[in-house]
Design an enzyme around this catalytic site. Structure first.
Site, PDB file in Angstrom:
ATOM      1  N   GLU A   2      85.962 -12.203  -9.086  1.00  0.00           N
ATOM      2  CA  GLU A   2      86.562 -13.139 -10.356  1.00  0.00           C
ATOM      3  C   GLU A   2      86.963 -12.010 -11.477  1.00  0.00           C
ATOM      4  O   GLU A   2      86.476 -11.233 -11.806  1.00  0.00           O
ATOM      5  CB  GLU A   2      85.512 -13.823 -10.791  1.00  0.00           C
ATOM      6  CG  GLU A   2      84.939 -14.589  -9.598  1.00  0.00           C
ATOM      7  CD  GLU A   2      83.512 -15.526 -10.023  1.00  0.00           C
ATOM      8  OE1 GLU A   2      83.272 -16.191  -9.381  1.00  0.00           O
ATOM      9  OE2 GLU A   2      83.386 -15.215 -11.322  1.00  0.00           O
TER      10      GLU A   2
ATOM     11  N   CYS B 266      88.400 -11.022 -19.113  1.00  0.00           N
ATOM     12  CA  CYS B 266      86.939 -10.415 -18.685  1.00  0.00           C
ATOM     13  C   CYS B 266      87.073 -10.207 -17.208  1.00  0.00           C
ATOM     14  O   CYS B 266      87.591 -10.884 -16.368  1.00  0.00           O
ATOM     15  CB  CYS B 266      86.045 -12.020 -18.802  1.00  0.00           C
ATOM     16  SG  CYS B 266      84.400 -11.592 -18.101  1.00  0.00           S
TER      17      CYS B 266
ATOM     18  N   CYS C  19      76.186  -7.680  -7.340  1.00  0.00           N
ATOM     19  CA  CYS C  19      75.450  -6.902  -8.442  1.00  0.00           C
ATOM     20  C   CYS C  19      74.182  -6.651  -8.144  1.00  0.00           C
ATOM     21  O   CYS C  19      73.215  -7.518  -7.298  1.00  0.00           O
ATOM     22  CB  CYS C  19      75.634  -7.808  -9.784  1.00  0.00           C
ATOM     23  SG  CYS C  19      74.941  -6.909 -11.079  1.00  0.00           S
TER      24      CYS C  19
ATOM     25  N   CYS D  23      69.629 -10.476 -11.888  1.00  0.00           N
ATOM     26  CA  CYS D  23      68.836 -11.266 -13.153  1.00  0.00           C
ATOM     27  C   CYS D  23      68.572 -12.736 -12.555  1.00  0.00           C
ATOM     28  O   CYS D  23      69.438 -13.315 -11.748  1.00  0.00           O
ATOM     29  CB  CYS D  23      70.154 -11.171 -14.106  1.00  0.00           C
ATOM     30  SG  CYS D  23      70.330  -9.750 -14.951  1.00  0.00           S
TER      31      CYS D  23
ATOM     32  N   CYS E 171      71.452 -15.695 -13.248  1.00  0.00           N
ATOM     33  CA  CYS E 171      72.759 -15.362 -12.896  1.00  0.00           C
ATOM     34  C   CYS E 171      73.315 -15.645 -11.506  1.00  0.00           C
ATOM     35  O   CYS E 171      72.414 -15.346 -10.640  1.00  0.00           O
ATOM     36  CB  CYS E 171      73.006 -13.700 -13.083  1.00  0.00           C
ATOM     37  SG  CYS E 171      74.774 -13.276 -12.996  1.00  0.00           S
TER      38      CYS E 171
ATOM     39  N   CYS F 163      79.518 -16.155 -14.954  1.00  0.00           N
ATOM     40  CA  CYS F 163      79.604 -14.949 -14.120  1.00  0.00           C
ATOM     41  C   CYS F 163      78.916 -15.598 -12.447  1.00  0.00           C
ATOM     42  O   CYS F 163      78.424 -15.956 -12.336  1.00  0.00           O
ATOM     43  CB  CYS F 163      78.344 -14.358 -14.543  1.00  0.00           C
ATOM     44  SG  CYS F 163      78.392 -12.700 -13.708  1.00  0.00           S
TER      45      CYS F 163
END
Ligand code: SAH
Length: 341
Positions: free
Chosen positions: A93, A106, A113, A117, A120, A332
């Protein structure tokens, strides 16, 4: 098949060397760089001021890779989120955020990832791979096509952890700044807090903006929210940030998502102020964007105001992220998840 050069990702100097190696004068390198980074073309054939024979020659030894726009959504304030499909079919994205005084984008630095987290959406899917510098630059160039104004700011706050893909991110940063003319100060690297990466970045002596996702004032709470934080205790992390600020003269931004009942009490704020004492810092308070499937909720406006006041009373500079693009699932990883479902 022999390896083809990937033009997107090469600096003007590298393009110059490539042109010369193909028997052309060096200035062809600058021409190619202009076509790629300024005129934003998608193919070698569009590079009209190169001799036809050289274009053919270039086609056989190099390629200009561009992603495919696999989805997009636009909100009333102009925020546009693109879902980009890479050569290997992976999807990332990238978001365009037009403001009155600047045009910000962004970008993602990885597919997925590894930080995982708790709050997220990207973290839910795990880590897939690093992006190449050309793929990062492609995000910016592809977003540029959505707007006639020039992109002035780039933030690495999309999917992934930029300091765990250090070399590609820095190669992209150098081209954003050099070949594309975006001011270093207008490029922000947002990290979950990879201490060795911050130390390495400080040694580059660049005027980049460093943003650190803190989200908690103590190690125990931070580790609940950010599992990777176990490897990077706060004392060492904050000290690396202090060194970064001292070496570069740049104020470090500490991002703090406010999550109801988790990290948003006045005592958390007081603890945060204490933690940042003596650091050239600014705290950026971020309203939490709810993620489907996760229980976290955003803090009330009253709690945010109170949190902010406690910080300001203790002399901390505070900014609040203006909320944008909620209707385009701008948090995100959300668009990619929705598309995958
Ligand atoms: N890995 C980097 C950059 C990616 S995320 C980092 O951790 O900083 C950019 C910012 O968005 C981070 O501060 C991240 O914690 C935050 N974020 C992630 N999910 C969010 C959500 N649902 N709502 C608000 N902010 C979120």
């Amino acid at each position: 098949m022999k390896d083809l050069h990937h033009l997107l990702g090469m600096t003007m100097l590298e393009l110059t060397a490539l042109a010369e190696s193909l028997g052309q004068p060096g200035y062809r390198g600058r021409q190619i760089a202009d076509w790629i980074y300024k005129r934003n073309v998608s193919s070698i054939q569009e590079m009209a001021n190169l001799p036809a024979a050289f274009r053919e020659r270039l086609e056989s030894s190099a390629r200009l890779y561009r992603s495919r726009v696999a989805g997009s959504s636009k909100s009333a304030d102009g925020t546009t989120k693109l879902l980009l499909e890479l050569e290997d079919g992976q999807r990332i994205e990238a978001v365009l955020l037009p403001y009155e005084d600047r045009v910000s984008v962004c970008v993602s630095s990885q597919v997925g990832c590894a930080a995982a987290c708790a709050f997220c959406a990207t973290g839910m899917g795990g880590f897939c791979r690093n992006l190449k510098s050309g793929e990062i630059l492609d995000e910016v160039l592809t977003l540029q096509r959505e707007i006639p104004r020039r992109i002035s700011h780039v933030v690495f706050m999309g999917m992934g952890e930029p300091l765990l893909n250090y070399d590609s991110v820095m190669a992209a940063v150098k081209i954003l700044n050099g070949e594309m003319g975006i001011a270093m100060r207008h490029i922000t690297i947002s990290t979950v807090g990879i201490t060795p990466g911050i130390e390495r970045l400080a040694k580059e002596h660049l005027q980049l903006t460093l943003a650190v996702s803190l989200h908690a004032p103590s190690d125990s709470l931070r580790r609940e929210l950010i599992p990777l934080a176990r490897r990077y205790p706060l004392d060492k992390l904050i000290s690396a940030c202090r060194d970064y600020a001292n070496t570069t003269g740049r104020r470090v931004t500490f991002e703090y998502i406010l999550i109801q009942g988790v990290n948003d009490s006045p005592s958390h704020a007081a603890e945060l102020a204490l933690l940042l004492r003596g650091v050239l810092a600014a705290v950026n308070l971020i309203p939490y964007n709810a993620v489907p499937g996760l229980d976290f909720k955003r803090s009330s406006d009253a709690a945010v105001r109170k949190f902010r006041r406690v910080l300001e009373e203790r002399g901390i500079t505070v900014s609040q992220r203006a909320e944008r693009g909620r209707s385009v699932s701008a948090a995100c990883g959300q668009l990619r998840r929705r598309a995958a479902e």
